[in-house]
Design a protein around this motif. Structure first.
Motif, mmCIF file in Angstrom:
data_model
loop_
_atom_site.group_PDB
_atom_site.id
_atom_site.type_symbol
_atom_site.label_atom_id
_atom_site.label_comp_id
_atom_site.label_asym_id
_atom_site.label_seq_id
_atom_site.Cartn_x
_atom_site.Cartn_y
_atom_site.Cartn_z
ATOM 1 N N ILE A 26 0.841 -1.198 0.000
ATOM 2 C CA ILE A 26 0.000 0.000 0.000
ATOM 3 C C ILE A 26 0.875 1.247 0.000
ATOM 4 O O ILE A 26 0.573 2.253 -0.646
ATOM 5 C CB ILE A 26 -0.949 -0.006 1.213
ATOM 6 N N CYS A 27 2.002 1.183 0.718
ATOM 7 C CA CYS A 27 2.928 2.321 0.751
ATOM 8 C C CYS A 27 3.671 2.471 -0.569
ATOM 9 O O CYS A 27 3.920 3.588 -1.013
ATOM 10 C CB CYS A 27 3.939 2.137 1.886
ATOM 11 N N ALA A 28 4.079 1.372 -1.179
ATOM 12 C CA ALA A 28 4.843 1.422 -2.431
ATOM 13 C C ALA A 28 4.525 0.181 -3.242
ATOM 14 O O ALA A 28 5.134 -0.861 -3.045
ATOM 15 C CB ALA A 28 6.348 1.507 -2.152
ATOM 16 N N TYR A 34 6.879 1.301 -7.444
ATOM 17 C CA TYR A 34 8.274 1.107 -7.049
ATOM 18 C C TYR A 34 9.189 0.944 -8.261
ATOM 19 O O TYR A 34 10.295 1.478 -8.304
ATOM 20 C CB TYR A 34 8.361 -0.120 -6.138
ATOM 21 N N THR A 35 8.736 0.204 -9.255
ATOM 22 C CA THR A 35 9.572 -0.074 -10.430
ATOM 23 C C THR A 35 9.346 0.910 -11.574
ATOM 24 O O THR A 35 10.056 0.874 -12.572
ATOM 25 C CB THR A 35 9.298 -1.497 -10.958
ATOM 26 N N ARG A 65 15.597 -5.274 -8.326
ATOM 27 C CA ARG A 65 16.524 -5.241 -9.471
ATOM 28 C C ARG A 65 15.986 -4.385 -10.617
ATOM 29 O O ARG A 65 16.737 -3.933 -11.467
ATOM 30 C CB ARG A 65 16.774 -6.664 -9.962
ATOM 31 N N PHE A 66 14.664 -4.187 -10.647
ATOM 32 C CA PHE A 66 14.054 -3.431 -11.744
ATOM 33 C C PHE A 66 13.820 -1.965 -11.401
ATOM 34 O O PHE A 66 13.414 -1.183 -12.249
ATOM 35 C CB PHE A 66 12.708 -4.055 -12.136
ATOM 36 N N ALA A 67 14.088 -1.591 -10.137
ATOM 37 C CA ALA A 67 13.736 -0.250 -9.671
ATOM 38 C C ALA A 67 14.423 0.852 -10.469
ATOM 39 O O ALA A 67 13.871 1.933 -10.663
ATOM 40 C CB ALA A 67 14.040 -0.105 -8.190
ATOM 41 N N SER A 68 15.650 0.601 -10.922
ATOM 42 C CA SER A 68 16.403 1.646 -11.634
ATOM 43 C C SER A 68 16.447 1.417 -13.144
ATOM 44 O O SER A 68 17.103 2.166 -13.865
ATOM 45 C CB SER A 68 17.840 1.694 -11.100
ATOM 46 N N GLN A 69 15.742 0.401 -13.625
ATOM 47 C CA GLN A 69 15.804 0.082 -15.053
ATOM 48 C C GLN A 69 14.724 0.765 -15.873
ATOM 49 O O GLN A 69 14.817 0.846 -17.096
ATOM 50 C CB GLN A 69 15.726 -1.439 -15.250
ATOM 51 N N ALA A 74 7.381 -2.774 -19.205
ATOM 52 C CA ALA A 74 6.693 -4.017 -18.860
ATOM 53 C C ALA A 74 7.632 -4.923 -18.064
ATOM 54 O O ALA A 74 8.818 -5.022 -18.379
ATOM 55 C CB ALA A 74 6.220 -4.729 -20.119
ATOM 56 N N LEU A 75 7.097 -5.567 -17.035
ATOM 57 C CA LEU A 75 7.873 -6.487 -16.215
ATOM 58 C C LEU A 75 7.297 -7.891 -16.337
ATOM 59 O O LEU A 75 6.083 -8.061 -16.504
ATOM 60 C CB LEU A 75 7.842 -6.055 -14.751
#
Length: 228
Positions: A128-130, A135-136, A166-170, A174-175
């Motif tokens: 709920i917070c993120a 996040y990603t 691992r995807f937060a900075s990419q 689509a994930l």
């Protein structure tokens, strides 16, 4: 978010209260994200929430706190003996001492809500917070299975875990994830790592439909929290 949990004054000296207060939703949610003048700790009894960021005002002086403030290593450990009133090391303790009244209030509130750790839709606190998509910074999620077209997965039907870090900075639009990365223990409501899990936490209700071949994305296109 409609939460039937009483408010409390964050400045209360909990150690001198006659009863354990229940922390309000906004206050407890604020402990789930990094904030200035707070220290990350792990509550061993309530791991589904992962680490919590406790304001410095609730810590008592110890060697463990001094070392953290000077060097800021990984999340320090909470002194369980102190929480039980049996730590004989006092200020020389190498762990963290947190006001027992405050930890009792946090524990009571988190235990009340820990059953709702399924996904964002079902009230998972961390999500709920993120949420995963927030996040990603992705726009969509898909389950990828060999020989089959990707299955769209609504973001609110996921719970945030370390798998997604691992995807937060990419900045992918689509994930994807595969069935072998779905946490089996989470499906049994038995994952002791919670938000710190390195696998994927999928809505149990939805995953059951996927395994049975009855999954219809339209049945899960909701954003409101079913439980809080």
């Amino acid at each position: 978010m409609n939460c039937e949990i009483a408010e409390f004054n964050i400045g209360v000296n909990f150690a001198h209260e006659g009863k354990v207060p229940i922390i309000s939703c906004p206050s407890i949610d604020s402990l789930l994200l990094p904030s200035p003048n707070s220290v990350p700790i792990i509550y061993p009894d309530i791991n589904p929430c992962g680490r919590l960021w406790i304001p410095l005002q609730y810590f008592l002086p110890t060697n463990g706190l001094d070392r953290y403030l000077q060097h800021q290593p990984h999340a320090p450990s909470l002194c369980l003996l102190f929480q039980k009133g049996r730590c004989n090391s006092g200020n020389c303790c190498n762990q963290l001492h947190v006001d027992r009244g405050f930890t009792a209030a946090v524990k009571s509130t988190l235990q009340t809500r820990a059953a709702f750790n399924c996904c964002e839709t079902h009230g998972d606190l961390r999500s709920i917070c993120a949420s995963v998509l927030t996040y990603t910074k992705a726009e969509s999620l898909h389950l990828r299975q060999e020989g089959l077209p990707p299955i769209p997965i609504p973001g609110p039907r996921m719970a945030i875990t370390l798998f997604w870090s691992r995807f937060a900075s990419q900045h992918r639009r689509a994930l994807y994830f595969t069935p072998d990365r779905v946490c089996k223990l989470h499906q049994q409501n038995a994952c002791k790592y919670g938000a710190e899990c390195k696998n994927v936490h999928v809505c149990r209700e939805m995953w059951s439909d996927i395994l049975c071949g009855n999954y219809n994305p339209e049945n899960f296109q909701d954003s409101a929290h079913v439980l809080c």
